[in-house]
Design a protein around this motif. Structure first.
Motif, PDB file in Angstrom:
ATOM      1  N   LEU A  16       0.838  -1.195   0.000  1.00 41.37           N
ATOM      2  CA  LEU A  16       0.000   0.000   0.000  1.00 41.37           C
ATOM      3  C   LEU A  16       0.871   1.242   0.000  1.00 41.37           C
ATOM      4  O   LEU A  16       2.085   1.167   0.219  1.00 41.37           O
ATOM      5  CB  LEU A  16      -0.945   0.010   1.211  1.00 41.37           C
ATOM      6  N   LYS A  21      -5.996   1.651   2.787  1.00 36.23           N
ATOM      7  CA  LYS A  21      -6.232   0.208   2.684  1.00 36.23           C
ATOM      8  C   LYS A  21      -5.437  -0.353   1.510  1.00 36.23           C
ATOM      9  O   LYS A  21      -5.334   0.289   0.448  1.00 36.23           O
ATOM     10  CB  LYS A  21      -7.719  -0.074   2.522  1.00 36.23           C
ATOM     11  N   GLU A  40      -3.766  -2.554   6.162  1.00 37.36           N
ATOM     12  CA  GLU A  40      -4.038  -1.132   6.128  1.00 37.36           C
ATOM     13  C   GLU A  40      -2.943  -0.406   6.895  1.00 37.36           C
ATOM     14  O   GLU A  40      -2.188  -1.031   7.650  1.00 37.36           O
ATOM     15  CB  GLU A  40      -5.411  -0.821   6.728  1.00 37.36           C
ATOM     16  N   GLU A  94      -1.944   3.530   8.877  1.00 32.49           N
ATOM     17  CA  GLU A  94      -2.430   4.822   9.350  1.00 32.49           C
ATOM     18  C   GLU A  94      -1.308   5.844   9.326  1.00 32.49           C
ATOM     19  O   GLU A  94      -0.263   5.659   9.970  1.00 32.49           O
ATOM     20  CB  GLU A  94      -3.006   4.696  10.756  1.00 32.49           C
TER      21      GLU A  94
END
Lengths: 111, 114
Positions: free
Chosen positions: B48, B58, B64, B66
Motif C-alpha cells: 500500500l 487500505k 491497512e 495509518e
C-alpha cells in the motif's frame, strides 16, 4: 501479464571481474530503478532510468553504471567487483512516478 | 541520517490476533510513504501507499496503514493475522515528488504462530 523479470537468477564472479544484470519492466511501465540489498538490510537505491537517461543516482561509486533501452528494459553493470558487492540486486519498474513494482532479484556472489 | 526507522526487528503474534508493524520517518514536507513485503528468496511485493488524503490507507491482503503527520508515523496493521502473513516487512519513504529514490527501513520480521 508478466511482472518485472530479471536475469540471471544467480551469478558467481571473482574479485576484479565485471558483471551485467538485466531487467524487463512490467508491461506499460517506463521507469526502471535498481537497488542493492545486502543480507539482513533494506534495499539501497542505486539509480533510476527514465526515457533512456539516468534521472537520479544514489550514493554508489562510478563502478556502477546502467542503461535503459528504447523498449524500457535496462541493464546494470558493475566493474572491478569487490567482495562487498555481494548482494541481491533488485530491479523495480513504474509508470511515470507512481509506485514501483519489484522483480525477484539477481543474487550476486563475489568470491 | 536515516530517513525511515522500523523500531522492531521482530514481531510475533498468534493467528487471529491483530498485527501491527511500526514505522517512523524523519523527512520534512509531505513525503510519499509505502509498505512492501518480502518472502524468502523473493523480491518485494507492494502492499500500500500514502500520497495524500485520508490518513487510513487500505491495501492488499487485508492490510491497512495509518498516517500520522504529527507523530511522523506510518504503522502497518492487520485486524486478524494469518500464518501466511509471516514474512519480512519494509517501510519506505520517497521524500518529495521530485525525488524518485525510495529509502527503506531495515525491515521487521513478522512471525504468526498457529
Amino acid at each position: 501479464d508478466a511482472g518485472v523479470t530479471q536475469s540471471p537468477t544467480h551469478l558467481i564472479k571473482t574479485r576484479g571481474q565485471q558483471v551485467t544484470l538485466r531487467c524487463s519492466p512490467k508491461s506499460g511501465h517506463d521507469t526502471v530503478s535498481w537497488y542493492q540489498q545486502a543480507l539482513g538490510q533494506g534495499p539501497q537505491f542505486i539509480f533510476q532510468y527514465y526515457e533512456e537517461e539516468e534521472r537520479q543516482r544514489g550514493n554508489f561509486p562510478d563502478r556502477f553504471s546502467g542503461h535503459q533501452f528504447p523498449n524500457y528494459s535496462s541493464e546494470l553493470n558493475v566493474n572491478a567487483l569487490l567482495l562487498g558487492d555481494s548482494a541481491l540486486y533488485l530491479c523495480a519498474s513504474g509508470f511515470r512516478d507512481r509506485e514501483q513494482f519489484f522483480g525477484p532479484g539477481t543474487r550476486l556472489t563475489v568470491l | 541520517a536515516q530517513s525511515v526507522a522500523q523500531p522492531e526487528d521482530q514481531v510475533n503474534v498468534a493467528e487471529g490476533n491483530p498485527l501491527t508493524v511500526k514505522c517512523t520517518y524523519s523527512v520534512s514536507g509531505n513525503p510519499y510513504l509505502f509498505w512492501y513485503v518480502q518472502y524468502p528468496n523473493r523480491g518485494l511485493q507492494f502492499l500500500l501507499k500514502y500520497i495524500t488524503g485520508d490518513n487510513l490507507v487500505k491495501g492488499s491482503y487485508g492490510f491497512e496503514a495509518e498516517f500520522n503527520k504529527s507523530q511522523t508515523s506510518f504503522h502497518l496493521k492487520k485486524p486478524s493475522a494469518l500464518v501466511s502473513d509471516s514474512a519480512l516487512y519494509f517501510c519506505a519513504v520517497r521524500p518529495t515528488s521530485n525525488d524518485y529514490k525510495l529509502s527503506f527501513g531495515a525491515g521487521t520480521t513478522v512471525t504468526v504462530r498457529a
